[in-house]
Design a protein around this motif. Structure first.
Motif, PDB file in Angstrom:
ATOM      1  N   THR A   1       2.185   1.069  -8.948  1.00  0.00           N
ATOM      2  CA  THR A   1       1.471   0.159  -8.057  1.00  0.00           C
ATOM      3  C   THR A   1       2.395  -0.399  -6.986  1.00  0.00           C
ATOM      4  OG1 THR A   1      -0.047  -0.448  -9.831  1.00  0.00           O
ATOM      5  CG2 THR A   1       0.114  -1.959  -7.969  1.00  0.00           C
ATOM      6  N   LEU A   2       3.620  -0.710  -7.360  1.00  0.00           N
ATOM      7  CA  LEU A   2       4.540  -1.352  -6.417  1.00  0.00           C
ATOM      8  C   LEU A   2       5.176  -0.346  -5.461  1.00  0.00           C
ATOM      9  CD1 LEU A   2       5.494  -4.325  -6.107  1.00  0.00           C
ATOM     10  CD2 LEU A   2       7.603  -3.642  -7.206  1.00  0.00           C
ATOM     11  N   LEU A   3       5.646   0.798  -5.980  1.00  0.00           N
ATOM     12  CA  LEU A   3       6.378   1.760  -5.154  1.00  0.00           C
ATOM     13  C   LEU A   3       5.575   3.022  -4.872  1.00  0.00           C
ATOM     14  CD1 LEU A   3       9.848   1.450  -6.902  1.00  0.00           C
ATOM     15  CD2 LEU A   3       9.079   0.297  -4.827  1.00  0.00           C
ATOM     16  N   GLY A   4       4.839   3.524  -5.878  1.00  0.00           N
ATOM     17  CA  GLY A   4       4.035   4.715  -5.686  1.00  0.00           C
ATOM     18  C   GLY A   4       4.870   5.979  -5.644  1.00  0.00           C
ATOM     19  N   THR A   5       4.299   7.016  -5.015  1.00  0.00           N
ATOM     20  CA  THR A   5       4.941   8.312  -4.831  1.00  0.00           C
ATOM     21  C   THR A   5       4.823   8.704  -3.367  1.00  0.00           C
ATOM     22  OG1 THR A   5       2.882   9.496  -5.340  1.00  0.00           O
ATOM     23  CG2 THR A   5       4.350   8.971  -7.198  1.00  0.00           C
TER      24      THR A   5
END
Length: 608
Positions: free
Chosen positions: A180-184
């Motif tokens: 949620t914070l960084l993702g891909t």
């Protein structure tokens, strides 16, 4: 009878021994009559309402009555308020194959209903109780995309531009906090989107040099040497981010395709954006953007060097980290490169629950400083915190260093929960103020601005809706219930109502006048310097003109004098030539006469 008397005497002696005093306080687990206190105190009359009134914002516990299950609310099941200063708590469900029937979302869409556990082996206290309702600002089901989460949770806070805020992602291990914070690269999280949003809004006002920086929580203007050091450190770190362009290009392309961030044109303002990145590992703060040195590169090839922990300090109520690397960035691409470079130094390990579990709390700071032409400086701070997941030893089966890390994580999360609980109690009991223990953990020290209500708070709670994590999810939901009650306190300027108020007002007006006069002095000084320079330029031009004129006149006089001298010398030479000519003519005449006489004499001799 004698036994009873002996027992009473022994009891009296015990009571006499444990009689409380200022030096020896009474044990808080018993009251003044030496009766054990209950674990939870219930105030029976606080929830009584007048006839015809309904309290939708109460923090009552879940009711055990089976007749009114739909109105049984936990401490978190508050109705969604329109107060912009209240903490925003969102729930996000992780996509799983077998979703437990214990979790259901009400038709409103912002209330999660949790029933008893379906797992027969569960030891939860809620196993035989009624269902509980937990209300949130919004509930994101497993099919909600990353861009929708950002639009609802973060975008309104970023577009406000004036208020600092803190974002927390909380949940069990492996529930999707880091995603949620960084993702891909294909599914960016809220941090890359927030960075792109910030740079897009301030694209026309970003200053090209790091001239202004926060030092110990206060904005300071850097001199030339400090500016050169900051620029050198920035170049060194960017050179270390080699081979990351592909991921960043894909990230930016995905964000631009899903969002249409607008640039806000602001006149007479310069924007400075600084980023920093830290992790809290075993209650020690480490810098994730520390620039590598040549010595460390050579030593790392031989043996890894131990990292240096940093100290958390305060200055005039503002928290800062001593020696923390803060990097000046000019674009979203530079920020994302440094973010991913810092993630390479985060402590990760494998557990029985998560193969790539974060073993520390990570906080990514974005400081936006705006300098207006009037001299006003406004700094806004954004904190994005990825909390490590709370763990149970029975499920993770950690040993050794993993067990030590789990203890540190659970201790800091427990302290964070105590701080939220104290803030919640202060909101309920307005007459009494309970001390919030923000200094008992490095995590709460760094987040104390949000915990004390000085910054706005946004929490995204991640839950894995399976029976396996039922007990952990209940703890997470209770944690979020307390966090929702944190309220942002707008800073109020103190008004002096004493009899010396007019002196204070005069002092304020005098201070403002001093500032104005100083600016006027600076302006007049600059004007005077300009006039002096202009006068010097004109004087130099006049002097050069007069010197050139004098030189021309002298050259003309010299040429006339030289001409006269030439004429005089010509006359002298002509006279000398005439004199020599006459002399030579006389000599020639004399030689001719002599020759003629000798010729006559020779002829005479010949005749004789």
């Amino acid at each position: 009878m004698s036994n009873s008397l002996s027992e009473q005497s022994s009891l009296g002696s015990v009571c006499e021994e444990v009689r409380p005093s200022f030096l020896r306080a009474r044990d808080p687990s018993v009251d003044r009559c030496f009766r054990p206190r209950p674990d939870r105190q219930v105030r029976l009359f606080d929830e009584i309402q007048e006839e015809g009134q309904t309290d939708y914002n109460s923090d009552a516990d879940v009711s055990s009555s089976s007749e009114d299950v739909s109105t049984a609310l936990s401490e978190a099941s508050n109705d969604t308020t329109t107060d912009s200063n209240a903490a925003l708590v969102y729930l996000r469900l992780k996509p799983v194959t077998n979703i437990s029937t214990s979790y259901t979302i009400t038709p409103k869409g912002n209330v999660l209903t949790v029933g008893p556990s379906n797992d027969a082996s569960s030891t939860s206290n809620n196993k035989n109780k009624m269902e509980q309702h937990y209300s949130f600002s919004a509930v994101f089901e497993s099919n909600v995309k990353q861009d929708e989460v950002y639009r609802i949770c973060i975008a309104p806070r970023i577009e406000n531009q004036t208020d600092s805020f803190t974002v927390l992602t909380y949940g069990t291990s492996g529930s999707g906090k880091t995603f949620t914070l960084l993702g891909t690269p294909n599914h960016p999280g809220i941090v890359p989107r927030a960075v792109e949003n910030i740079f897009r809004m301030n694209a026309s006002n970003i200053y090209p040099q790091p001239a202004l920086k926060l030092e110990k929580g206060t904005a300071c203007i850097l001199d030339d040497d400090a500016l050169a050091r900051e620029e050198h450190m920035r170049q060194t770190l960017l050179e270390s981010c080699v081979g990351m362009n592909a991921d960043h290009e894909l990230l930016e392309k995905t964000i631009k395709a899903e969002h249409d961030f607008q640039t806000i044109v602001q006149d007479e303002v310069s924007v400075f954006i600084w980023i920093s990145f830290v992790e809290i590992y075993n209650e020690l703060v480490f810098d994730l953007l520390s620039p590598p040195s040549q010595h460390s590169k050579l030593s790392q090839q031989m043996a890894p060097q131990p990292r240096k922990s940093l100290k958390v300090a305060t200055n005039d109520g503002k928290v800062f980290i001593q020696g923390l690397t803060s990097v000046y960035v000019k674009s979203c691409s530079e920020s994302l490169k440094l973010l991913h470079w810092g993630l390479q130094h985060v402590s990760y390990a494998s557990t029985s629950i998560n193969s790539n579990s974060s073993r520390s709390h990570c906080i990514f700071f974005i400081d936006v400083i705006k300098y207006y032409s009037s001299g006003v400086v406004v700094d806004t701070s954004y904190k994005f915190c990825d909390l490590a997941g709370s763990e149970r030893l029975s499920k993770t089966r950690n040993i050794g260093s993993r067990l030590t890390e789990a203890k540190g994580i659970n201790t800091s999360l427990m302290t964070l929960g105590r701080c939220l609980d104290a803030a919640n109690n202060n909101k309920k009991l307005k007459t009494k103020s309970q001390v919030i223990p923000v200094r008992e953990s490095k995590l709460t020290m760094l987040l104390q601005a949000a915990l004390l209500g000085k910054e706005k708070l946004t929490m995204i709670v991640n839950v894995t809706p399976t029976d396996l994590f039922y007990e952990e999810n209940m703890n997470v939901l209770r944690f979020s219930a307390i966090a929702k009650n944190i309220t942002f306190k707008q800073p109020v300027k103190p008004v002096n109502k004493s009899r010396y108020s007019f002196v204070v007002e005069k002092a304020k007006s005098a201070a403002e006048e001093i500032i104005f006069l100083r600016s006027e002095v600076e302006r007049l000084t600059s004007e005077m310097q300009y006039r002096l320079l202009e006068q010097e330029r004109l004087l130099r031009q006049e002097l050069v003109g007069s010197f050139e004129q004098k030189l021309a006149e002298k050259q003309k006089d010299y040429e006339l004098t030289l001409k006269r001298e030439l004429q005089i010398q010509q006359r002298i030479h002509d006279a000398q030539i005439e004199s020599l000519k006459r002399q030579y003519e006389n000599k020639i005449e004399d030689l001719r006469e002599q020759y003629e006489e000798e010729e006559i004499e020779r002829k005479r001799r010949t005749l004789e």
